[in-house]
Design an enzyme around this catalytic site. Structure first.
Site, PDB file in Angstrom:
ATOM      1  N   VAL A 148      -7.436   2.857  -0.503  1.00  0.00           N
ATOM      2  CA  VAL A 148      -6.839   1.991   0.391  1.00  0.00           C
ATOM      3  C   VAL A 148      -6.729   2.804   1.263  1.00  0.00           C
ATOM      4  O   VAL A 148      -6.460   3.594   3.230  1.00  0.00           O
ATOM      5  CB  VAL A 148      -5.546   1.518  -0.151  1.00  0.00           C
ATOM      6  CG1 VAL A 148      -5.250  -0.190  -0.568  1.00  0.00           C
ATOM      7  CG2 VAL A 148      -4.036   2.708  -0.538  1.00  0.00           C
ATOM      8  N   SER A 168      10.636  -0.528   0.017  1.00  0.00           N
ATOM      9  CA  SER A 168      11.535  -0.567  -1.313  1.00  0.00           C
ATOM     10  C   SER A 168      13.221   0.142  -1.206  1.00  0.00           C
ATOM     11  O   SER A 168      13.145   0.275   0.070  1.00  0.00           O
ATOM     12  CB  SER A 168      11.132   0.652  -1.997  1.00  0.00           C
ATOM     13  OG  SER A 168      12.468   1.748  -3.192  1.00  0.00           O
ATOM     14  N   TYR A 180       8.487   9.319  -1.203  1.00  0.00           N
ATOM     15  CA  TYR A 180       8.119   8.248  -1.625  1.00  0.00           C
ATOM     16  C   TYR A 180       9.760   7.644  -0.208  1.00  0.00           C
ATOM     17  O   TYR A 180       9.037   6.919  -0.127  1.00  0.00           O
ATOM     18  CB  TYR A 180       9.173   7.593  -3.123  1.00  0.00           C
ATOM     19  CG  TYR A 180       8.686   6.083  -3.238  1.00  0.00           C
ATOM     20  CD1 TYR A 180       7.087   5.780  -3.771  1.00  0.00           C
ATOM     21  CD2 TYR A 180       9.874   5.579  -3.993  1.00  0.00           C
ATOM     22  CE1 TYR A 180       6.914   4.064  -4.455  1.00  0.00           C
ATOM     23  CE2 TYR A 180       9.375   4.222  -4.067  1.00  0.00           C
ATOM     24  CZ  TYR A 180       8.182   3.897  -4.409  1.00  0.00           C
ATOM     25  OH  TYR A 180       8.225   2.221  -4.561  1.00  0.00           O
TER      26      TYR A 180
HETATM   27  P1  NAP Z   1       2.284  -0.502 -10.311  1.00  0.00           P
HETATM   28  O1  NAP Z   1       2.541  -1.350 -11.359  1.00  0.00           O
HETATM   29  O2  NAP Z   1       1.452   1.241 -10.530  1.00  0.00           O
HETATM   30  O3  NAP Z   1       0.664  -0.841  -9.635  1.00  0.00           O
HETATM   31  C1  NAP Z   1       0.567  -0.617  -8.124  1.00  0.00           C
HETATM   32  C2  NAP Z   1      -0.859  -0.919  -8.165  1.00  0.00           C
HETATM   33  O4  NAP Z   1      -1.482  -0.527  -6.963  1.00  0.00           O
HETATM   34  C3  NAP Z   1      -1.460  -0.087  -9.354  1.00  0.00           C
HETATM   35  O5  NAP Z   1      -2.783  -1.476  -9.811  1.00  0.00           O
HETATM   36  C4  NAP Z   1      -2.709   1.247  -8.351  1.00  0.00           C
HETATM   37  O6  NAP Z   1      -3.785   0.908  -9.429  1.00  0.00           O
HETATM   38  C5  NAP Z   1      -2.768   0.625  -7.299  1.00  0.00           C
HETATM   39  N1  NAP Z   1      -3.347   1.489  -6.426  1.00  0.00           N
HETATM   40  C6  NAP Z   1      -2.621   2.683  -6.830  1.00  0.00           C
HETATM   41  N2  NAP Z   1      -3.201   3.413  -5.631  1.00  0.00           N
HETATM   42  C7  NAP Z   1      -3.704   3.021  -4.989  1.00  0.00           C
HETATM   43  C8  NAP Z   1      -5.188   2.870  -4.418  1.00  0.00           C
HETATM   44  N3  NAP Z   1      -5.081   4.047  -3.231  1.00  0.00           N
HETATM   45  N4  NAP Z   1      -6.099   2.355  -3.451  1.00  0.00           N
HETATM   46  C9  NAP Z   1      -5.575   0.919  -3.690  1.00  0.00           C
HETATM   47  N5  NAP Z   1      -5.111   0.244  -4.928  1.00  0.00           N
HETATM   48  C10 NAP Z   1      -3.830   1.749  -5.186  1.00  0.00           C
HETATM   49  O7  NAP Z   1       3.416  -0.266  -9.041  1.00  0.00           O
HETATM   50  P2  NAP Z   1       4.627  -2.156  -8.727  1.00  0.00           P
HETATM   51  O8  NAP Z   1       5.342  -1.428  -9.805  1.00  0.00           O
HETATM   52  O9  NAP Z   1       3.822  -3.238  -9.270  1.00  0.00           O
HETATM   53  O10 NAP Z   1       4.944  -1.225  -7.485  1.00  0.00           O
HETATM   54  C11 NAP Z   1       4.222  -2.437  -6.685  1.00  0.00           C
HETATM   55  C12 NAP Z   1       4.398  -2.136  -4.377  1.00  0.00           C
HETATM   56  O11 NAP Z   1       5.758  -2.083  -4.731  1.00  0.00           O
HETATM   57  C13 NAP Z   1       4.289  -0.321  -4.287  1.00  0.00           C
HETATM   58  O12 NAP Z   1       3.993   0.023  -3.303  1.00  0.00           O
HETATM   59  C14 NAP Z   1       5.406   0.286  -4.985  1.00  0.00           C
HETATM   60  O13 NAP Z   1       5.841   1.820  -4.485  1.00  0.00           O
HETATM   61  C15 NAP Z   1       6.876  -1.024  -4.534  1.00  0.00           C
HETATM   62  N6  NAP Z   1       8.125  -0.841  -5.322  1.00  0.00           N
HETATM   63  C16 NAP Z   1       7.356  -1.091  -6.634  1.00  0.00           C
HETATM   64  C17 NAP Z   1       9.146  -1.150  -7.149  1.00  0.00           C
HETATM   65  C18 NAP Z   1       9.189  -1.271  -8.648  1.00  0.00           C
HETATM   66  O14 NAP Z   1      10.310  -1.354  -9.306  1.00  0.00           O
HETATM   67  N7  NAP Z   1       7.865  -1.364  -9.443  1.00  0.00           N
HETATM   68  C19 NAP Z   1      10.711  -0.722  -6.026  1.00  0.00           C
HETATM   69  C20 NAP Z   1      10.269  -0.932  -4.839  1.00  0.00           C
HETATM   70  C21 NAP Z   1       9.086  -1.020  -4.169  1.00  0.00           C
HETATM   71  P3  NAP Z   1      -3.531   2.402 -10.532  1.00  0.00           P
HETATM   72  O15 NAP Z   1      -2.387   1.952 -11.252  1.00  0.00           O
HETATM   73  O16 NAP Z   1      -5.213   2.150 -11.103  1.00  0.00           O
HETATM   74  O17 NAP Z   1      -3.134   3.828 -10.135  1.00  0.00           O
END
Ligand code: NAP
Length: 246
Positions: A63, A141, A154
């Protein structure tokens, strides 16, 4: 099925919250366009969706690359004729105290989490304006609202996503497009699984509902914001955080 005529892009769809969102939208009949950096993981998600009679296609892209995202969006429009939904979900963390934070850690997080949202939104907006219809959801977040020690990069990126959401919502409301943010709290995904048990306990202690959320609980809110029932909601930040921040 409420989304049977809809084309929905989900970024970061190969695991965690993005995967749950993609599955939820496909259950509602959407043609789900999965975007992520790891092709094999993405293809597995697509296979699972198709095995449940859903419609999914895979576009491997980073992205952060504006040129690549423009190409991907052109290809999506060619293959699917239009874009109805964009869920900007891809995100990363590179935690460190400010005093120790490297320039690369700052740049990596701001570039994926904020510039990525800009890149994809800019690439789809012309098509949505032409169609006089669109829904954009940006995953922010809880720490974009309340801050968190060790996450200046972040938190800044996620607060930036909120400002971006509100400004774009004002720009495109007259064209039938809504833009909202969802701000998850601590959700059990690969992003949070490396936290130590003691760190998890500290978080759970400050969450009134006394547990981490699930990716599906975030996906349900995204589904609602994409639905016709949410047509009068724009420029909002919806918290899904177990009461951690009110
Ligand atoms: P995750 O399990 O790490 O999944 C994120 C996905 O985004 C991964 O598949 C990752 O691929 C992909 N990604 C990373 N960099 C990218 C790029 N440059 N281009 C395309 N894809 C990319 O995270 P998640 O917990 O599901 O989080 C999803 C969203 O929710 C994020 O924006 C995160 O900040 C937000 N969020 C999460 C939490 C939480 O507690 N989990 C809380 C608040 C907000 P790779 O793994 O291969 O890098």
């Amino acid at each position: 099925m409420q989304f049977s005529e809809r084309v929905s892009i989900v970024t970061g769809a190969s695991q965690g919250i993005g995967k749950a969102i993609a599955r939820e939208l496909s259950r509602e009949g959407a043609e789900v366009v999965l975007v992520d950096v790891q092709k094999e993981k993405l293809e597995e998600v697509a296979r699972n969706i198709k095995a449940s009679n859903g419609k999914a296609s895979v576009y491997c892209a980073d992205v952060t690359s504006m040129g690549k995202i423009s190409e991907v969006v052109e290809a999506i429009i060619q293959n699917h004729q239009k874009i109805d939904h964009l869920v900007n979900n891809a995100g990363i963390t590179r935690d460190n105290l400010l005093m120790r934070m490297k320039e690369e850690e700052w740049d990596a997080v701001l570039t994926v989490n904020l510039k990525g949202v800009f890149n994809f939104s800019r690439a789809v907006i012309r098509n949505m304006i032409q169609n006089r219809y669109g829904r954009i959801i940006n995953i922010s977040s809880v720490v974009g609202l309340m801050g968190n020690a060790g996450q200046t990069n972040y938190s800044a990126s996620k607060a930036g996503v909120i400002g971006f959401t509100k400004s774009l919502a004002r720009e495109v409301a007259s064209r039938g497009i809504t833009v909202n943010a969802v701000a998850p709290g601590y959700i059990a995904t690969p992003m949070t699984e490396n936290l130590s048990d003691s760190a998890k306990k500290i978080f759970v202690d400050i969450i009134p509902l006394k547990r981490l959320g699930t990716p599906e609980e975030v996906a349900h809110v995204v589904k609602f914001l994409l639905s016709d029932e949410a047509a009068y909601i724009t420029g909002q930040v919806i918290n899904v955080n177990g009461g951690m921040f009110m």
